[in-house]
Design an enzyme around this catalytic site. Sequence first.
Site, PDB file in Angstrom:
ATOM      1  N   GLY A  69      -0.156   3.218   6.843  1.00  0.00           N
ATOM      2  CA  GLY A  69      -0.878   2.509   5.800  1.00  0.00           C
ATOM      3  C   GLY A  69       0.030   1.983   4.704  1.00  0.00           C
ATOM      4  CB  THR A  70       2.970   3.457   2.991  1.00  0.00           C
ATOM      5  OG1 THR A  70       2.282   4.525   2.330  1.00  0.00           O
ATOM      6  CG2 THR A  70       4.118   2.964   2.111  1.00  0.00           C
ATOM      7  CG  ASN A 144      -7.157   7.770  -2.274  1.00  0.00           C
ATOM      8  OD1 ASN A 144      -7.541   6.851  -2.997  1.00  0.00           O
ATOM      9  ND2 ASN A 144      -6.071   8.462  -2.534  1.00  0.00           N
ATOM     10  CG  HIS A 194      -2.245  10.049   8.997  1.00  0.00           C
ATOM     11  ND1 HIS A 194      -2.386  11.026   8.045  1.00  0.00           N
ATOM     12  CD2 HIS A 194      -1.780   8.974   8.337  1.00  0.00           C
ATOM     13  CE1 HIS A 194      -1.989  10.571   6.868  1.00  0.00           C
ATOM     14  NE2 HIS A 194      -1.615   9.332   7.017  1.00  0.00           N
ATOM     15  CB  THR A 230      11.472  -0.174  19.771  1.00  0.00           C
ATOM     16  OG1 THR A 230      12.641  -0.908  20.108  1.00  0.00           O
ATOM     17  CG2 THR A 230      10.835   0.373  21.036  1.00  0.00           C
ATOM     18  CB  CYS A 317       0.942  10.142  -2.227  1.00  0.00           C
ATOM     19  SG  CYS A 317       0.822   9.479  -0.578  1.00  0.00           S
TER      20      CYS A 317
END
Lengths: 370, 370
Positions: A69-70, A144, A194, A230, A317
């Site tokens: 998300g960041t 959140n 997640h 990748t 966070c």
Amino acid sequence: MIYFDHNATTPIDGRVVEAMLPYLTTFYGNPSSLYRAGRIVRSAIDTAREQIAALVDVQAAQIVFTSGGTEANNLALNTLCSTSLMAVSAIEHPSVFASINKNKRNNDNVISVDENGLISPFTIEELIKEPKLPVLVSMMLANNENGVIQPIKKMAGLLREKKIIVHTDAIQAIGKIPVSFSQLSVNLMTLSSHKIYGPKGCGALVIDKQIDIEPLLVGGGQESDRRSGTENVAGIVGFGKAAELALLELEQRSAHYLLLRNKLEQELQSIPGLLIFSEQVERLPNTVQFGIQGIDGEMLLMQLDQKNIAVSSGSACASGGGKASSVLIAMGVDEQLAKSAIRVSFGMANTEIEINEFSKLLKSFVMKGE
Amino acid sequence: MIYFDHNATTPIDGRVVEAMLPYLTTFYGNPSSLYRAGRIVRSAIDTAREQIAALVDVQAAQIVFTSGGTEANNLALNTLCSTSLMAVSAIEHPSVFASINKNKRNNDNVISVDENGLISPFTIEELIKEPKLPVLVSMMLANNENGVIQPIKKMAGLLREKKIIVHTDAIQAIGKIPVSFSQLSVNLMTLSSHKIYGPKGCGALVIDKQIDIEPLLVGGGQESDRRSGTENVAGIVGFGKAAELALLELEQRSAHYLLLRNKLEQELQSIPGLLIFSEQVERLPNTVQFGIQGIDGEMLLMQLDQKNIAVSSGSACASGGGKASSVLIAMGVDEQLAKSAIRVSFGMANTEIEINEFSKLLKSFVMKGE
């Protein structure tokens, strides 16, 4: 352990782990390789892209995979508008705020919220009357911390009339409420794996077909040149499976969460000095944030941890800083009360019995001092 | 399948998958969370950091986890020097070149290589005599295509006398040759997990203690504020385990690779018009790149694929473009010969029997037309 912190991260669904395993063992090719071992994993990525697209009602080509998300928030804000005026709501995630600070635009508009944590469409009406309009506005779909759901559709409509690009961070919303990119009328949307029972290390930015974004990570030209590197194949496959399940089981999960939330909020009523934040407005069914007069939130969190109960004081966070939640401060909550905040966020495996146990313990800790 | 493309990506070692599994099932906390479930995964990340630090002979605090090699290369080049003059060698990975192009510095110095793919220390001596010195020089430790190992230590010494920051992309070197950050005398080093039998989606930038880097991904302040975003815990744990094994088994792996390479190169000698690139200089023990006059490399690759043999024409990132390898072009290889290039890169599980089979097939394809 009683795990009540699903807005911080979720366990990986067993069905998701099962879907990932072949890509950690048998199918290890590089998706950019031309031979068969490469094509197999390329095709697995394509399937995941379809699954995630279905969850938010877009076409697969609109999904750009990121490391989380960041990165998706950074990609949305950093590259499109590195030289332009942007406006963001006062309750955004640090990865949105920091994108602005990084670009050293301290004069950006911060869109205020009311005492319930809601951005008012009236504020947006004022914003679009200003002489210098922002190029992009970023507003979370669901917060959140307090779980407040913003009226994005209405606000996005106003902004897009003025050709302002609308980004919404929908990380907390997906899997809990129905989310349709096109119905919300946004241009950019951030998703994360997640928080919906998928693995960590995987997210996505959903992009309006009319928008060209400049990549943040550059190199091999993966993701149609919008995000090089990748691909995290097993992670992407897991994210896809998690998205498929989130769509399939949305009603059932949402009903379960709401049942638990109602039960908890009923219990909380008997605790003196306790205030449920944003209680009167539409919130995520799995989220309850409350403050208790005279209590230190982090201390309470640690007491609960001793009893093997995991809750948080706000965003993971920002843990451990001892600072009051910036979301609550933006809502005008008194700093002392904000520092007492506890967030409970439910998941699929939580039960009413766990709520009883939590409530009993909470009451014993809080009322001890009386 | 005969898999001869380990420089593109490696299978995940079974022991690595085993180390990862608990972090995909039991231990799912957010490493930023204060409670026990968070501290457990935080500690697993710390262990992985130690394991990776040991592989390249640095302290754990010097490791910054990223989503892969591309992000690490971007982080090294993009943020430190976004406004400064840089110089990079002509044989760097696209994620190094693109970082420069992104910042629109077309006047950057590109450091040439000789016909063997080697940067000559003489070139560096010339570079540091120029009136305007670069702030940073980026040079691969070992090339992904031809496997050439650069004399980084000698060149870094010259550059650092002039206070020029030295970055080396060591992705292909680790696990194949001994790599010591301090002995190489570099300031920044890029590592990747999925080239050393670890999972995809994980890499690291190793940072000299005297250097402050500006983060590329911003937000929650993870990785000591050098790389925000919830950590890819299972990926990091796997990367750590892979690094531990790479260090432990280095000699054994390296000897095995060299045995296979010698065997293959012997076989290749009987193919008319075949040239092994950089044959005369020090190369990675697992890598052989060759060209065959009059052959189309991608066509040959597909014929081999039909027989279930996976090799590549060069970098996986550049696959399918039909363009000649920029590395070979930089070495002055004729474009037609460069387009015939095939890279074979061995891994732990490869055998001499596979080499026999590959050589037989190769000869039958190549000599058919004669």
